[in-house]
Design a protein around this motif. Sequence first.
Motif, PDB file in Angstrom:
ATOM      1  N   MET A   1     -11.613   4.644 -14.787  1.00 31.92           N
ATOM      2  CA  MET A   1     -10.175   4.561 -15.021  1.00 31.92           C
ATOM      3  C   MET A   1      -9.497   3.999 -13.778  1.00 31.92           C
ATOM      4  O   MET A   1      -9.675   4.525 -12.680  1.00 31.92           O
ATOM      5  CB  MET A   1      -9.616   5.952 -15.349  1.00 31.92           C
ATOM      6  CG  MET A   1      -8.140   5.939 -15.671  1.00 31.92           C
ATOM      7  SD  MET A   1      -7.565   7.548 -16.299  1.00 31.92           S
ATOM      8  CE  MET A   1      -7.954   8.600 -14.901  1.00 31.92           C
ATOM      9  N   LYS A   2      -8.717   2.930 -13.961  1.00 34.77           N
ATOM     10  CA  LYS A   2      -8.083   2.261 -12.830  1.00 34.77           C
ATOM     11  C   LYS A   2      -6.572   2.417 -12.887  1.00 34.77           C
ATOM     12  O   LYS A   2      -5.972   2.466 -13.953  1.00 34.77           O
ATOM     13  CB  LYS A   2      -8.438   0.775 -12.812  1.00 34.77           C
ATOM     14  CG  LYS A   2      -9.907   0.486 -12.541  1.00 34.77           C
ATOM     15  CD  LYS A   2     -10.154  -1.015 -12.457  1.00 34.77           C
ATOM     16  CE  LYS A   2     -11.620  -1.324 -12.173  1.00 34.77           C
ATOM     17  NZ  LYS A   2     -11.870  -2.763 -12.060  1.00 34.77           N
ATOM     18  N   SER A   3      -5.972   2.496 -11.697  1.00 35.85           N
ATOM     19  CA  SER A   3      -4.518   2.510 -11.571  1.00 35.85           C
ATOM     20  C   SER A   3      -4.171   1.866 -10.243  1.00 35.85           C
ATOM     21  O   SER A   3      -5.059   1.408  -9.514  1.00 35.85           O
ATOM     22  CB  SER A   3      -3.967   3.935 -11.674  1.00 35.85           C
ATOM     23  OG  SER A   3      -4.598   4.775 -10.732  1.00 35.85           O
ATOM     24  N   GLN A   4      -2.900   1.834  -9.902  1.00 37.48           N
ATOM     25  CA  GLN A   4      -2.489   1.163  -8.675  1.00 37.48           C
ATOM     26  C   GLN A   4      -1.357   1.934  -8.019  1.00 37.48           C
ATOM     27  O   GLN A   4      -0.504   2.521  -8.694  1.00 37.48           O
ATOM     28  CB  GLN A   4      -2.037  -0.270  -8.980  1.00 37.48           C
ATOM     29  CG  GLN A   4      -1.839  -1.133  -7.737  1.00 37.48           C
ATOM     30  CD  GLN A   4      -1.464  -2.561  -8.085  1.00 37.48           C
ATOM     31  OE1 GLN A   4      -0.300  -2.847  -8.347  1.00 37.48           O
ATOM     32  NE2 GLN A   4      -2.450  -3.455  -8.102  1.00 37.48           N
ATOM     33  N   ILE A   5      -1.372   1.963  -6.689  1.00 31.00           N
ATOM     34  CA  ILE A   5      -0.254   2.521  -5.943  1.00 31.00           C
ATOM     35  C   ILE A   5       0.265   1.457  -4.990  1.00 31.00           C
ATOM     36  O   ILE A   5      -0.473   0.584  -4.549  1.00 31.00           O
ATOM     37  CB  ILE A   5      -0.645   3.803  -5.178  1.00 31.00           C
ATOM     38  CG1 ILE A   5      -1.813   3.542  -4.215  1.00 31.00           C
ATOM     39  CG2 ILE A   5      -0.984   4.928  -6.136  1.00 31.00           C
ATOM     40  CD1 ILE A   5      -2.189   4.756  -3.373  1.00 31.00           C
ATOM     41  N   GLN A   6       1.550   1.533  -4.681  1.00 27.38           N
ATOM     42  CA  GLN A   6       2.199   0.555  -3.817  1.00 27.38           C
ATOM     43  C   GLN A   6       2.705   1.266  -2.573  1.00 27.38           C
ATOM     44  O   GLN A   6       3.414   2.275  -2.657  1.00 27.38           O
ATOM     45  CB  GLN A   6       3.364  -0.099  -4.558  1.00 27.38           C
ATOM     46  CG  GLN A   6       3.918  -1.340  -3.887  1.00 27.38           C
ATOM     47  CD  GLN A   6       3.055  -2.572  -4.111  1.00 27.38           C
ATOM     48  OE1 GLN A   6       2.359  -2.668  -5.114  1.00 27.38           O
ATOM     49  NE2 GLN A   6       3.126  -3.529  -3.203  1.00 27.38           N
TER      50      GLN A   6
ATOM     51  N   VAL B   1      -9.559   3.651  -8.244  1.00 24.30           N
ATOM     52  CA  VAL B   1     -10.613   3.778  -9.255  1.00 24.30           C
ATOM     53  C   VAL B   1     -11.090   5.224  -9.238  1.00 24.30           C
ATOM     54  O   VAL B   1     -11.565   5.706  -8.205  1.00 24.30           O
ATOM     55  CB  VAL B   1     -11.791   2.825  -8.968  1.00 24.30           C
ATOM     56  CG1 VAL B   1     -12.843   2.948 -10.059  1.00 24.30           C
ATOM     57  CG2 VAL B   1     -11.310   1.389  -8.837  1.00 24.30           C
ATOM     58  N   ARG B   2     -10.971   5.895 -10.353  1.00 22.37           N
ATOM     59  CA  ARG B   2     -11.421   7.283 -10.422  1.00 22.37           C
ATOM     60  C   ARG B   2     -12.873   7.344 -10.890  1.00 22.37           C
ATOM     61  O   ARG B   2     -13.246   6.688 -11.863  1.00 22.37           O
ATOM     62  CB  ARG B   2     -10.517   8.084 -11.348  1.00 22.37           C
ATOM     63  CG  ARG B   2      -9.152   8.400 -10.729  1.00 22.37           C
ATOM     64  CD  ARG B   2      -8.338   9.306 -11.621  1.00 22.37           C
ATOM     65  NE  ARG B   2      -7.165   9.838 -10.948  1.00 22.37           N
ATOM     66  CZ  ARG B   2      -6.015   9.186 -10.843  1.00 22.37           C
ATOM     67  NH1 ARG B   2      -5.915   7.979 -11.368  1.00 22.37           N
ATOM     68  NH2 ARG B   2      -4.986   9.736 -10.229  1.00 22.37           N
ATOM     69  N   LYS B   3     -13.655   8.135 -10.159  1.00 24.20           N
ATOM     70  CA  LYS B   3     -15.082   8.247 -10.444  1.00 24.20           C
ATOM     71  C   LYS B   3     -15.517   9.714 -10.401  1.00 24.20           C
ATOM     72  O   LYS B   3     -14.772  10.573  -9.923  1.00 24.20           O
ATOM     73  CB  LYS B   3     -15.894   7.454  -9.402  1.00 24.20           C
ATOM     74  CG  LYS B   3     -15.614   5.967  -9.366  1.00 24.20           C
ATOM     75  CD  LYS B   3     -16.473   5.293  -8.304  1.00 24.20           C
ATOM     76  CE  LYS B   3     -16.265   3.792  -8.267  1.00 24.20           C
ATOM     77  NZ  LYS B   3     -17.122   3.147  -7.230  1.00 24.20           N
ATOM     78  N   ASN B   4     -16.726   9.949 -10.826  1.00 24.90           N
ATOM     79  CA  ASN B   4     -17.283  11.292 -10.769  1.00 24.90           C
ATOM     80  C   ASN B   4     -17.865  11.547  -9.380  1.00 24.90           C
ATOM     81  O   ASN B   4     -19.074  11.583  -9.166  1.00 24.90           O
ATOM     82  CB  ASN B   4     -18.354  11.470 -11.853  1.00 24.90           C
ATOM     83  CG  ASN B   4     -18.876  12.896 -11.919  1.00 24.90           C
ATOM     84  OD1 ASN B   4     -18.194  13.835 -11.502  1.00 24.90           O
ATOM     85  ND2 ASN B   4     -20.087  13.056 -12.407  1.00 24.90           N
ATOM     86  N   ILE B   5     -16.961  11.684  -8.401  1.00 28.69           N
ATOM     87  CA  ILE B   5     -17.346  11.896  -7.006  1.00 28.69           C
ATOM     88  C   ILE B   5     -16.549  13.070  -6.449  1.00 28.69           C
ATOM     89  O   ILE B   5     -15.571  13.523  -7.058  1.00 28.69           O
ATOM     90  CB  ILE B   5     -17.099  10.630  -6.147  1.00 28.69           C
ATOM     91  CG1 ILE B   5     -15.647  10.156  -6.278  1.00 28.69           C
ATOM     92  CG2 ILE B   5     -18.056   9.518  -6.552  1.00 28.69           C
ATOM     93  CD1 ILE B   5     -15.296   8.962  -5.426  1.00 28.69           C
ATOM     94  N   LYS B   6     -16.933  13.545  -5.267  1.00 25.16           N
ATOM     95  CA  LYS B   6     -16.274  14.713  -4.676  1.00 25.16           C
ATOM     96  C   LYS B   6     -15.195  14.323  -3.672  1.00 25.16           C
ATOM     97  O   LYS B   6     -14.226  15.060  -3.488  1.00 25.16           O
ATOM     98  CB  LYS B   6     -17.310  15.602  -3.988  1.00 25.16           C
ATOM     99  CG  LYS B   6     -18.309  16.242  -4.946  1.00 25.16           C
ATOM    100  CD  LYS B   6     -19.279  17.123  -4.176  1.00 25.16           C
ATOM    101  CE  LYS B   6     -20.285  17.786  -5.114  1.00 25.16           C
ATOM    102  NZ  LYS B   6     -21.265  18.643  -4.368  1.00 25.16           N
ATOM    103  N   ASN B   7     -15.379  13.197  -2.975  1.00 25.34           N
ATOM    104  CA  ASN B   7     -14.470  12.815  -1.896  1.00 25.34           C
ATOM    105  C   ASN B   7     -13.814  11.467  -2.154  1.00 25.34           C
ATOM    106  O   ASN B   7     -14.281  10.675  -2.975  1.00 25.34           O
ATOM    107  CB  ASN B   7     -15.236  12.756  -0.570  1.00 25.34           C
ATOM    108  CG  ASN B   7     -15.859  14.092  -0.215  1.00 25.34           C
ATOM    109  OD1 ASN B   7     -15.186  15.116  -0.190  1.00 25.34           O
ATOM    110  ND2 ASN B   7     -17.156  14.091   0.047  1.00 25.34           N
ATOM    111  N   VAL B   8     -12.742  11.210  -1.431  1.00 24.78           N
ATOM    112  CA  VAL B   8     -12.025   9.934  -1.531  1.00 24.78           C
ATOM    113  C   VAL B   8     -12.681   8.917  -0.606  1.00 24.78           C
ATOM    114  O   VAL B   8     -13.012   9.228   0.537  1.00 24.78           O
ATOM    115  CB  VAL B   8     -10.541  10.116  -1.134  1.00 24.78           C
ATOM    116  CG1 VAL B   8      -9.786   8.797  -1.329  1.00 24.78           C
ATOM    117  CG2 VAL B   8      -9.898  11.211  -1.955  1.00 24.78           C
TER     118      VAL B   8
END
Length: 238
Positions: free
Chosen positions: A1-6, A15-22
Amino acid sequence: MKSQIQIGEMALEVVRKNIKNVHLSVHPPLGRVTISAPIHMELDTIRVFAVAKVGWIRQQQALMKSQDRETLREIINRESHYVWGERYLMKVIESDVAASISLNHKHIVVRVRPAWHEDKKHELLDSWYRLQLAEALPGILRKWEKKIGVQVSGFFVRRMKTKWGSCNPHARTIRLNTDLAKKPRECLEYVVVHELVHLLEPSHNDRFIQLMDHYMPKWQSHRQLLNSLPVRHESWAY
């Protein structure tokens, strides 16, 4: 799932993934920014993380934009080419024999068919660089796998437009850019260690830096050397 911040004039792809950290990445050649974040992390939390990294992002973008670029190569006589950090002058010989490339003192001798176009010559040269890297890698991998205590299941050598290397921690494979055969060997060793350490720590966090400091104390000087050298016309930084 993708989104954007400015953030000001800077657009960051999330990009959101099945991970623990940024994980924050700045991509060459123009400094595109992406953030990989856990699936359920709020966008506002990701924004706060990104704002704290703005200075570092701008620093990386400036480095990428200032890095020297090679002039476009034409595969012609007396053109400069590099092999393991050493400069060679090209000598092109057209003849009806099997195509080949060899090093002769300070010359890189390219034998091609008379009818070959420039694209075909480039393919030959790229394949030759790929072979040089593929032949050098097994010994370097054995050395550093033993020191770090990890083992890859396989490695791939290919032309990469925007990276020196990459690692798939789940498959335990690494990929290396064929252009590393043009750079000093310590640059190749640095990239190999960088990717092997990712098998222990997938992100570029404090633990990753501590592991790099432990296994290769001079890694930052090797990285600085690699990023100071001219790169392909389309390229980057690492």
